[in-house]
Design a protein around this motif. Structure first.
Motif, mmCIF file in Angstrom:
data_model
loop_
_atom_site.group_PDB
_atom_site.id
_atom_site.type_symbol
_atom_site.label_atom_id
_atom_site.label_comp_id
_atom_site.label_asym_id
_atom_site.label_seq_id
_atom_site.Cartn_x
_atom_site.Cartn_y
_atom_site.Cartn_z
ATOM 1 N N TRP A 1 0.832 -1.197 0.000
ATOM 2 C CA TRP A 1 0.000 0.000 0.000
ATOM 3 C C TRP A 1 0.864 1.243 0.000
ATOM 4 O O TRP A 1 1.823 1.362 0.757
ATOM 5 C CB TRP A 1 -0.896 -0.019 1.229
ATOM 6 N N ASN A 2 0.511 2.186 -0.869
ATOM 7 C CA ASN A 2 1.322 3.388 -1.001
ATOM 8 C C ASN A 2 0.428 4.617 -0.963
ATOM 9 O O ASN A 2 0.107 5.199 -1.985
ATOM 10 C CB ASN A 2 2.128 3.340 -2.304
ATOM 11 N N GLY A 3 -0.038 4.959 0.239
ATOM 12 C CA GLY A 3 -0.855 6.157 0.399
ATOM 13 C C GLY A 3 -2.113 6.157 -0.406
ATOM 14 O O GLY A 3 -2.562 7.182 -0.875
ATOM 15 N N ALA A 4 -2.745 5.021 -0.590
ATOM 16 C CA ALA A 4 -3.971 4.877 -1.376
ATOM 17 C C ALA A 4 -3.765 5.362 -2.801
ATOM 18 O O ALA A 4 -4.639 5.915 -3.418
ATOM 19 C CB ALA A 4 -5.135 5.623 -0.723
ATOM 20 N N MET A 5 -2.567 5.150 -3.327
ATOM 21 C CA MET A 5 -2.268 5.605 -4.679
ATOM 22 C C MET A 5 -1.815 4.452 -5.566
ATOM 23 O O MET A 5 -2.590 3.838 -6.239
ATOM 24 C CB MET A 5 -1.175 6.690 -4.642
ATOM 25 N N ASN A 6 -0.527 4.148 -5.534
ATOM 26 C CA ASN A 6 0.015 3.115 -6.418
ATOM 27 C C ASN A 6 0.230 1.815 -5.650
ATOM 28 O O ASN A 6 0.671 1.818 -4.509
ATOM 29 C CB ASN A 6 1.347 3.577 -7.014
ATOM 30 N N TYR A 7 -0.030 0.697 -6.290
ATOM 31 C CA TYR A 7 0.112 -0.595 -5.655
ATOM 32 C C TYR A 7 0.945 -1.517 -6.539
ATOM 33 O O TYR A 7 0.969 -1.401 -7.743
ATOM 34 C CB TYR A 7 -1.263 -1.236 -5.426
ATOM 35 N N LYS A 8 1.627 -2.420 -5.881
ATOM 36 C CA LYS A 8 2.363 -3.422 -6.631
ATOM 37 C C LYS A 8 1.410 -4.387 -7.319
ATOM 38 O O LYS A 8 1.666 -4.837 -8.424
ATOM 39 C CB LYS A 8 3.309 -4.164 -5.686
ATOM 40 N N VAL A 9 0.322 -4.694 -6.615
ATOM 41 C CA VAL A 9 -0.694 -5.572 -7.196
ATOM 42 C C VAL A 9 -1.930 -4.732 -7.477
ATOM 43 O O VAL A 9 -2.586 -4.252 -6.559
ATOM 44 C CB VAL A 9 -1.038 -6.721 -6.230
ATOM 45 N N VAL A 10 -2.247 -4.527 -8.723
ATOM 46 C CA VAL A 10 -3.386 -3.684 -9.101
ATOM 47 C C VAL A 10 -4.629 -4.550 -9.235
ATOM 48 O O VAL A 10 -4.650 -5.484 -10.044
ATOM 49 C CB VAL A 10 -3.112 -2.950 -10.429
#
Length: 622
Positions: free
Chosen positions: A199-208
């Motif tokens: 989880w990255n601040g509700a922005m980018n994810y490793k698993v989309v």
């Protein structure tokens, strides 16, 4: 957020008050432009060189010897006009997703095209939209939201359609190529990934996730949301389950009170528009949306008074997956002013659709392979039917508490699911018992109708023990319960069925009206058991339990004795005794039916009353 700066000169626009704007320069102004309630003191030359509309307005003003022009209908109002004016002066103007649509519409209104000057405002804004804004996920959504305030200009300029296409194209892209920011619920993400590492601040994810785009679209106005979802669907890439998840998220975001049955009259029109749109967008495939959500949507449609066509469409979809519903889902409040507590008719329609689906599946199976012998639906279909039967039994138990529920409604719903062969009828018995308890005033004919579809052979031991002591049941049902329980016990032990009185056997074989029966025989068996008759049953059952316990103690430690056979034989003899007493009791009632005496059977037969009383003193039946 992406932005674009136009011009290079300092911004010298100043305000005298909120209604006056002017350019701070040594040259005196030679034209006043009234836009709404704001006066702009400007110069003709920079404006007229870039705007064909201002050329026409100023020309008309000059003919009237007037140095003021008035613009009342420019899209975007004074703020959008000021952007266009600054561009004409070459001042620095910053365009972003929030103001670019208003500026583009205002430029169109003012005629700021390439025909007036190369590199005019309309051209530059179009370049910014196509190269920057429409390639940004969140900026495209913001721009689309602003278009609703600039109709019909934004529609005529195809800004809405371009935004919709840009959003839809990104929503259907392969998740491995999603490298831009988007909003996604953190709790849901943690459930899917099992930790916070991705989880990255509700922005980018490793698993989309496949539904990464769902939450960002929840902020759109319903008509725009509809256009985006239709465009996404038309591309045929996103599966129905993701579309269903998107619709569910939108409803819970936009109508948090409506799904709980709460709404405000002032919002009724908007709510109805939202509900109708969601129903229209529902996927055709079964299971893409949960049955529970569909039923909540149906309750909302009833609350906002959606059209009958849409409600029928919802009922059809619910019927096609009714086995997934719960009893609480089906408890739909009756319309205001109705005497009933719940809307039973809607549930009847839903169950009807369920059986129609089953008929269609059989027809489709026949058409698929006419050469092969037709086989009934497989285990999944039968499992679905059993789940629906159990569901309706539970629903009947709930609505039975409604004091205004007529017998006809209860029987109609019971009859609809009676064709489903179920292994047990305890749920139906529970519903019948609840209805009889809450409606003691119904006559014996109505009691008989209610009990008609209950199969006593399919009651559990606990249900049988409750039924034989139930004062609300007709005597016919109690006797049938006793009979079939003993037949089951005899079959289990391998012994023969007890030699019961002929009237009892006739009762259970459906041939009650024999040559020896009296005209009132059926009526006697359909009557409700009296307290004395039930006491006699309790006494005999208690005696049976006690004698079995004594037998167990007596034969304890003697392995050569067949305990099971001994118990069954004693049980058969005791059951025969119970039936004999019931039969003699009924005969006693028949003999006294023509008199005016109101004596109970126990009063008319002192010896019977004495034995019953004695049994009750000795044994306590729980």
């Amino acid at each position: 957020m992406k932005f674009m700066k136009l011009g290079s000169k300092p911004d010298t626009f100043q305000s005298e008050d909120k209604h006056v704007r002017y350019v701070a320069t040594e040259l005196s102004t030679d034209i006043v432009v009234n836009v709404g309630d704001v006066k702009f003191y400007l110069h003709k030359f920079p404006l007229l060189s870039k705007s064909s509309q201002l050329q026409k307005l100023v020309s008309t003003a000059n003919e009237q010897s007037n140095d003021e022009v008035t613009i009342t209908d420019i899209p975007g109002g004074p703020a959008a006009f000021e952007i266009c004016a600054k561009f004409c002066y070459g001042m620095v103007v910053t365009l972003n997703a929030h103001n670019v649509v208003a500026a583009r519409c205002a430029a169109e209104y003012l005629g700021m095209h390439e025909t007036m000057e190369k590199g005019n405002l309309a051209y530059k804004i179009d370049a910014f939209l196509n190269s920057i804004i429409f390639r940004s996920w969140k900026d495209s959504i913001i721009v689309l939201q602003t278009t609703m305030y600039l109709l019909p200009w934004s529609e005529d300029l195809k800004l809405i359609s371009h935004c919709v296409e840009a959003i839809a194209s990104r929503a259907v892209i392969d998740t491995s190529k999603v490298d831009w920011s988007y909003t996604y619920n953190r709790k849901k993400l943690l459930e899917e990934n099992g930790s916070e590492s991705n989880w990255n601040g509700a922005m980018n994810y490793k698993v989309v996730p496949n539904d990464w785009w769902v939450e960002d679209l929840c902020e759109l106005e319903v008509e725009l949301y509809k256009r985006v979802l239709v465009s996404i669907n038309s591309k045929g890439v996103v599966c129905g389950e993701v579309i269903g998840e998107a619709l569910k998220a939108y409803v819970y975001r936009q109508l948090p009170g409506l799904v709980k049955g709460v709404t405000r009259s002032s919002d009724l029109t908007n709510y109805r528009s939202t509900v109708d749109t969601i129903i229209f967008l529902l996927p055709d495939e079964k299971g893409c949306v949960s049955c529970s959500f569909l039923l909540k949507l149906l309750k909302a449609a009833i609350l906002v008074d959606s059209s009958e066509v849409l409600k029928k469409e919802l009922i059809k979809k619910i019927g096609h997956q009714l086995e997934q519903a719960s009893v609480s889902d089906l408890l739909i409040r009756a319309p205001e002013g109705d005497s009933l507590m719940y809307d039973v008719d809607i549930v009847l329609n839903i169950v009807h659709e369920f059986f129609i689906r089953d008929q269609y599946s059989e027809i489709e199976a026949l058409e698929a392979d006419e050469a092969q012998e037709f086989k009934k639906p497989g285990i999944l279909s039968e499992a679905s039917k059993l789940m629906v039967a159990k569901l309706i039994d539970g629903y009947l138990t709930e609505i039975a508490r409604d004091l205004n529920l007529p017998v006809s409604k209860f029987v109609e719903l019971t009859e609809m699911v009676s064709t489903i062969s179920r292994p047990g009828h305890d749920g139906l018995y529970r519903a019948i018992d609840m209805y009889l308890k809450e409606h003691p005033e119904i006559n014996k004919s109505e009691r008989k109708k209610i009990c008609r579809y209950m199969d006593c052979k399919k009651l559990s031991v606990d249900a049988c023990m409750h039924a034989v002591q139930n004062e609300r049941l007709p005597m016919r049902v109690i006797v049938q319960v006793l009979f079939f329980e003993q037949v089951r016990a005899a079959a289990t032990s391998g012994t023969s069925t007890p030699d019961l009185p002929k009237s009892i056997r006739d009762l259970n074989s459906g041939s009650m009206r024999s040559s020896r029966s009296t005209p009132n025989a059926d009526e006697d068996w359909d009557t409700v058991a009296t307290a004395e008759e039930l006491k006699a049953l309790k006494g005999e059952l208690a005696a049976l339990k006690l004698e079995r316990k004594r037998s167990e103690k007596f034969i304890e430690g003697r392995p050569s004795v067949d305990k099971t056979s001994l118990h069954k034989v004693k049980g058969l003899l005791m059951t025969k005794k119970i039936f004999s007493k019931l039969l003699s009791n009924k005969h006693a009632n028949a003999d006294t039916s023509g008199s005016d005496s109101s004596e109970s059977p126990s009063t008319a037969n002192p010896e019977y009353a004495k034995s019953t009383s004695s049994a009750n003193r000795r044994i306590s039946v729980s």
